[in-house]
Design a protein around this motif. Structure first.
Motif, PDB file in Angstrom:
ATOM      1  N   VAL A 269       0.839  -1.206   0.000  1.00 48.80           N
ATOM      2  CA  VAL A 269       0.000   0.000   0.000  1.00 48.80           C
ATOM      3  C   VAL A 269       0.871   1.252   0.000  1.00 48.80           C
ATOM      4  N   LEU A 270       1.922   1.232   0.796  1.00 52.52           N
ATOM      5  CA  LEU A 270       2.828   2.379   0.849  1.00 52.52           C
ATOM      6  C   LEU A 270       3.490   2.622  -0.507  1.00 52.52           C
ATOM      7  N   ARG A 271       3.960   1.558  -1.139  1.00 57.11           N
ATOM      8  CA  ARG A 271       4.639   1.703  -2.431  1.00 57.11           C
ATOM      9  C   ARG A 271       3.709   2.281  -3.501  1.00 57.11           C
ATOM     10  N   VAL A 272       2.515   1.731  -3.577  1.00 56.77           N
ATOM     11  CA  VAL A 272       1.574   2.186  -4.606  1.00 56.77           C
ATOM     12  C   VAL A 272       1.115   3.615  -4.328  1.00 56.77           C
ATOM     13  N   THR A 273       0.857   3.921  -3.076  1.00 57.98           N
ATOM     14  CA  THR A 273       0.445   5.284  -2.722  1.00 57.98           C
ATOM     15  C   THR A 273       1.544   6.278  -3.059  1.00 57.98           C
ATOM     16  N   ARG A 274       2.775   5.926  -2.758  1.00 57.03           N
ATOM     17  CA  ARG A 274       3.895   6.809  -3.094  1.00 57.03           C
ATOM     18  C   ARG A 274       4.039   6.962  -4.602  1.00 57.03           C
ATOM     19  N   ALA A 275       3.848   5.891  -5.347  1.00 56.85           N
ATOM     20  CA  ALA A 275       4.033   5.931  -6.798  1.00 56.85           C
ATOM     21  C   ALA A 275       3.036   6.856  -7.484  1.00 56.85           C
ATOM     22  N   PHE A 276       1.811   6.943  -6.949  1.00 59.28           N
ATOM     23  CA  PHE A 276       0.780   7.747  -7.607  1.00 59.28           C
ATOM     24  C   PHE A 276       0.348   8.959  -6.785  1.00 59.28           C
ATOM     25  N   GLY A 277       1.008   9.188  -5.651  1.00 60.53           N
ATOM     26  CA  GLY A 277       0.626  10.299  -4.788  1.00 60.53           C
ATOM     27  C   GLY A 277       0.754  11.652  -5.454  1.00 60.53           C
ATOM     28  N   ASP A 278       1.816  11.846  -6.247  1.00 58.76           N
ATOM     29  CA  ASP A 278       1.987  13.136  -6.917  1.00 58.76           C
ATOM     30  C   ASP A 278       0.870  13.389  -7.917  1.00 58.76           C
ATOM     31  N   ASP A 279       0.433  12.331  -8.612  1.00 57.33           N
ATOM     32  CA  ASP A 279      -0.694  12.468  -9.540  1.00 57.33           C
ATOM     33  C   ASP A 279      -1.945  12.920  -8.803  1.00 57.33           C
ATOM     34  N   LEU A 280      -2.240  12.253  -7.699  1.00 52.85           N
ATOM     35  CA  LEU A 280      -3.446  12.574  -6.945  1.00 52.85           C
ATOM     36  C   LEU A 280      -3.407  14.004  -6.426  1.00 52.85           C
ATOM     37  N   ARG A 281      -2.262  14.402  -5.884  1.00 54.64           N
ATOM     38  CA  ARG A 281      -2.158  15.759  -5.339  1.00 54.64           C
ATOM     39  C   ARG A 281      -2.255  16.815  -6.428  1.00 54.64           C
ATOM     40  N   ALA A 282      -1.704  16.515  -7.597  1.00 59.26           N
ATOM     41  CA  ALA A 282      -1.787  17.465  -8.702  1.00 59.26           C
ATOM     42  C   ALA A 282      -3.234  17.668  -9.137  1.00 59.26           C
ATOM     43  N   VAL A 283      -3.981  16.570  -9.231  1.00 57.28           N
ATOM     44  CA  VAL A 283      -5.389  16.667  -9.615  1.00 57.28           C
ATOM     45  C   VAL A 283      -6.181  17.411  -8.545  1.00 57.28           C
ATOM     46  N   GLY A 284      -5.988  17.024  -7.288  1.00 59.85           N
ATOM     47  CA  GLY A 284      -6.699  17.693  -6.212  1.00 59.85           C
ATOM     48  C   GLY A 284      -6.325  19.153  -6.078  1.00 59.85           C
ATOM     49  N   GLY A 285      -5.059  19.456  -6.315  1.00 62.04           N
ATOM     50  CA  GLY A 285      -4.589  20.829  -6.183  1.00 62.04           C
ATOM     51  C   GLY A 285      -5.182  21.783  -7.190  1.00 62.04           C
ATOM     52  N   ARG A 286      -5.561  21.262  -8.353  1.00 60.90           N
ATOM     53  CA  ARG A 286      -6.170  22.143  -9.361  1.00 60.90           C
ATOM     54  C   ARG A 286      -7.693  22.084  -9.338  1.00 60.90           C
ATOM     55  N   GLY A 287      -8.233  21.488  -8.274  1.00 57.29           N
ATOM     56  CA  GLY A 287      -9.674  21.485  -8.091  1.00 57.29           C
ATOM     57  C   GLY A 287     -10.391  20.288  -8.662  1.00 57.29           C
ATOM     58  N   GLY A 288      -9.653  19.291  -9.148  1.00 57.73           N
ATOM     59  CA  GLY A 288     -10.279  18.090  -9.670  1.00 57.73           C
ATOM     60  C   GLY A 288     -10.613  17.125  -8.550  1.00 57.73           C
ATOM     61  N   THR A 289     -11.237  16.019  -8.913  1.00 56.31           N
ATOM     62  CA  THR A 289     -11.593  14.994  -7.932  1.00 56.31           C
ATOM     63  C   THR A 289     -10.520  13.921  -7.917  1.00 56.31           C
ATOM     64  N   ALA A 290      -9.954  13.680  -6.745  1.00 56.29           N
ATOM     65  CA  ALA A 290      -8.884  12.702  -6.594  1.00 56.29           C
ATOM     66  C   ALA A 290      -9.190  11.824  -5.385  1.00 56.29           C
ATOM     67  N   ASP A 291      -9.014  10.508  -5.571  1.00 54.64           N
ATOM     68  CA  ASP A 291      -9.370   9.559  -4.520  1.00 54.64           C
ATOM     69  C   ASP A 291      -8.287   8.521  -4.304  1.00 54.64           C
ATOM     70  N   LEU A 292      -8.019   8.254  -3.030  1.00 52.96           N
ATOM     71  CA  LEU A 292      -7.210   7.115  -2.616  1.00 52.96           C
ATOM     72  C   LEU A 292      -8.110   6.230  -1.774  1.00 52.96           C
ATOM     73  N   VAL A 293      -8.345   4.999  -2.248  1.00 46.79           N
ATOM     74  CA  VAL A 293      -9.224   4.062  -1.544  1.00 46.79           C
ATOM     75  C   VAL A 293      -8.401   2.862  -1.103  1.00 46.79           C
ATOM     76  N   ASN A 294      -8.370   2.601   0.190  1.00 48.52           N
ATOM     77  CA  ASN A 294      -7.633   1.462   0.739  1.00 48.52           C
ATOM     78  C   ASN A 294      -8.605   0.401   1.232  1.00 48.52           C
ATOM     79  N   ILE A 295      -8.382  -0.840   0.803  1.00 47.08           N
ATOM     80  CA  ILE A 295      -9.218  -1.945   1.263  1.00 47.08           C
ATOM     81  C   ILE A 295      -8.540  -2.582   2.468  1.00 47.08           C
ATOM     82  N   SER A 296      -9.109  -2.353   3.634  1.00 48.04           N
ATOM     83  CA  SER A 296      -8.604  -2.936   4.875  1.00 48.04           C
ATOM     84  C   SER A 296      -9.450  -4.160   5.204  1.00 48.04           C
ATOM     85  N   SER A 297      -9.842  -4.347   6.449  1.00 45.19           N
ATOM     86  CA  SER A 297     -10.639  -5.502   6.852  1.00 45.19           C
ATOM     87  C   SER A 297     -11.248  -5.247   8.217  1.00 45.19           C
TER      88      SER A 297
END
Length: 255
Positions: free
Chosen positions: A120-148
């Motif tokens: 989860v950490l690796r994948v979040t780090r790999a795409f975190g900049d994408d998500l923040r860029a989208v969110g920063g310009r007012g777009g919709t950005a989501d990180l969904v983690n499947i726990s239990s």
């Protein structure tokens, strides 16, 4: 059910070869999102991508191992080249290997920690900049983690698995503090007993589908992978100012 407001989004789903991941990928694609399918089993991914395409959706099969940093980085580069920036990440890859702690199955401990938490950490780090860029310009950005639900409820012999999922739940809460101010929603989903392939990995007959887990399936009755996928779609389709922070989904008969 599909969610038309997801049309035009670009999603990454890990553990997409089966179960919750495959169901989530199908739902997102049917809702109009372009979906990158991540898992180790490439043939499974190619088959799913073909079925999504036949249904009118768009999906790219990307063989990757979330326990390997180079593999994750290579997958991220390929996804950006083929689909562009990602605005929806579903961390679903996981493994469940119950055994008594005193058995000393360090191979299983390592595998669960590397997949369920560090993956989860690796994948979040790999795409975190994408998500923040989208969110920063007012777009919709989501990180969904499947726990239990095992992150809250103790099951005998599931100590290490439960610990990894509790870590994912806590990580999700912490990431809201990091990502929320940058316009990125973080959702943690905790399913209860669910009909997936996780039980097939258990090599202890007393605890697997012929024993403890199988008994739970008979007594309680599991929810389907599509039930969890529907929650992913629902959470990601809310207005961008609404973050469903924590979702727990259980079979009606599970306490």
């Amino acid at each position: 059910m599909t969610y038309p407001t997801l049309s035009g989004r670009t999603a990454v789903v890990t553990g997409a070869a089966s179960g919750i991941g495959a169901a989530t990928a199908r739902l997102l694609a049917a809702s109009g999102a372009a979906v990158a399918l991540l898992a180790r089993r490439e043939e499974r991914l190619k088959d799913l991508a073909a079925r999504i395409a036949a249904a009118g959706g768009r999906a790219v099969a990307v063989a990757a191992d979330v326990t390997d940093q180079e593999s994750v980085d290579a997958a991220a580069a390929r996804i950006r080249a083929e689909l562009g920036a990602v605005d929806l990440v579903v961390n679903n890859a996981g493994v469940m290997l119950p055994n008594p702690l005193q058995d000393g199955r360090t191979d299983e401990w390592t595998r669960m920690i590397d997949t369920n938490l560090t993956g989860v950490l690796r994948v979040t780090r790999a795409f975190g900049d994408d998500l923040r860029a989208v969110g920063g310009r007012g777009g919709t950005a989501d990180l969904v983690n499947i726990s239990s639900i095992a992150s809250h409820i103790a099951f005998p012999n599931y100590g290490v698995y439960s610990a990894t999922k509790a870590a994912v739940t806590q990580l999700s809460a912490s990431l809201r503090g990091e990502f929320g101010p940058q316009g990125v929603r973080v959702t943690n989903i905790e399913p209860g007993l669910t009909d997936t392939e996780l039980g097939d990995h258990i090599d202890n007959p007393e605890l697997g589908l012929d024993g403890q887990l199988g008994g739970m399936f008979q007594q309680i009755g599991p929810i389907a992978a599509t039930d969890v996928a529907d929650l992913v779609g629902y959470a990601a389709s809310r207005p961008s100012h609404v973050n469903l922070r924590q979702l727990i989904v259980l079979p009606t008969r599970q306490a």
